[in-house]
Write an enzyme that holds these catalytic residues in place. Structure first.
Site, short mmCIF file in Angstrom:
data_model
loop_
_atom_site.label_atom_id
_atom_site.label_comp_id
_atom_site.label_asym_id
_atom_site.label_seq_id
_atom_site.Cartn_x
_atom_site.Cartn_y
_atom_site.Cartn_z
N HIS A 126 55.80 8.21 -154.22
CA HIS A 126 54.86 8.89 -155.13
C HIS A 126 53.43 8.33 -155.07
CE1 HIS A 126 58.44 10.76 -156.64
NE2 HIS A 126 58.89 9.65 -157.19
N PRO A 174 49.66 9.99 -169.86
CA PRO A 174 48.37 9.32 -170.15
C PRO A 174 47.56 10.10 -171.17
CG PRO A 174 48.36 10.29 -167.94
CD PRO A 174 49.73 10.49 -168.50
N GLU A 175 47.09 9.40 -172.19
CA GLU A 175 46.25 10.02 -173.22
C GLU A 175 44.80 9.61 -172.98
OE1 GLU A 175 47.12 12.17 -175.39
OE2 GLU A 175 49.30 12.07 -175.32
N ARG A 233 55.33 13.26 -160.99
CA ARG A 233 55.58 14.68 -161.35
C ARG A 233 54.54 15.63 -160.77
NH1 ARG A 233 57.36 15.12 -167.46
NH2 ARG A 233 57.83 17.22 -166.72
#
Ligand SMILES: [Zn+2]
Length: 274
Positions: A92, A2-3, A110
């Site tokens: 997750h 994600p930016e 992650r």
């Protein structure tokens, strides 16, 4: 990953649904993140009203009437708003924050992201990682004079100087290539060599590229509030990034790819001048 535009879209989506609502606690299924989730997170959140959500770089600062939740999406995190009673927890899906009719679900394969609790806004803005961030790209502080001063002794290529996030946050690898293309600046030019006029063009391009991405992403991610929503990130409609060998959309010259500081840079050798 994600930016900044995704984080900004997430912020707007969360606020639209949750501003002013009282939190009813949280369900924490996993605590092992870049920063461990506090064991009493649910207790801290319970009965606190969400006043606002601010963004600093890629951090979200959730301002409650008492206390602050600081969160980051790391490499693979996604926050979504789901109707209460959405039970189908996927792998997750680590933390649910309960806001009555709605829950915020934090999904992060992650686990480089995190959610921590701080007593005040001031404490949140004094976390070392936040203190060391460059200026916000949409702030007035981010202007050509600021860059001229910052770059006065920086001999590294402009692409490398920008990408570090030391001077301005949010200009990730894709946005860096795209902004330099729009500004007509060759990515190999030493940062200190750029005139005030060219830095003005660069600042304008960065602001434009990021706002376009937010607008474009906002429409792609219109199903932000939905149980079945798309979990992916959006891809920017890039002019040069990822287009090696393809024609420049302005002049038709073949787009070139080079490696700078171990990251791919794409540019038009004709439009982008030294
Ligand atoms: Zn061109």
């Amino acid at each position: 990953m994600p930016e900044l535009p995704e984080v900004e879209i997430t912020r707007r989506g969360l606020l639209k649904q949750l501003k002013g609502r009282k939190c009813k606690g949280a369900m924490v299924r996993e605590t092992r993140f870049r920063k461990p989730t506090p064991l009493d997170l649910s207790q801290k959140l319970t009965e606190k009203r969400l006043l606002d959500i601010h963004r600093r770089g890629k951090y979200l600062v959730w301002e409650f009437d008492e206390g602050v939740l600081l969160s980051h999406l790391g490499m693979s995190g996604v926050l979504r708003v789901l109707p209460a009673g959405t039970r189908s927890v996927q792998k997750h899906d680590h933390i649910d924050i309960n806001f009555g009719d709605w829950i915020v679900r934090y999904h992060d394969p992650r686990r480089f992201g995190f959610m921590i609790w701080l007593p005040t806004l001031e404490a949140a803005y004094h976390v070392p990682e936040i203190l060391s961030l460059g200026v916000e790209p949409f702030s007035e502080q981010f202007n050509a004079r600021y860059l001229k001063e910052s770059f006065s002794k920086i001999h590294s290529p402009i692409k490398v100087a920008l990408l570090g996030g030391k001077y301005v946050v949010g200009v990730g690898n894709i946005y860096c290539s795209e902004s330099l293309f729009r500004a007509g600046i060759n990515p190999k030019v030493p940062a200190c060599k750029l005139s005030l006029k060219r830095l003005e063009a660069l600042v304008r391009s960065i602001k434009e590229v990021l706002s376009d991405a937010i607008e474009q992403g906002g429409s792609t991610l219109k199903d932000f509030v939905s149980a079945e929503g798309n979990k992916g990130y959006f891809t920017l409609n890039a002019s040069v990034y990822g287009r090696e060998g393809g024609p420049c959309p302005v002049c038709g010259t073949k787009i070139k790819k080079i490696i700078q500081a171990e990251r791919a840079t794409y540019f038009c050798p004709t439009c982008q001048k030294n």
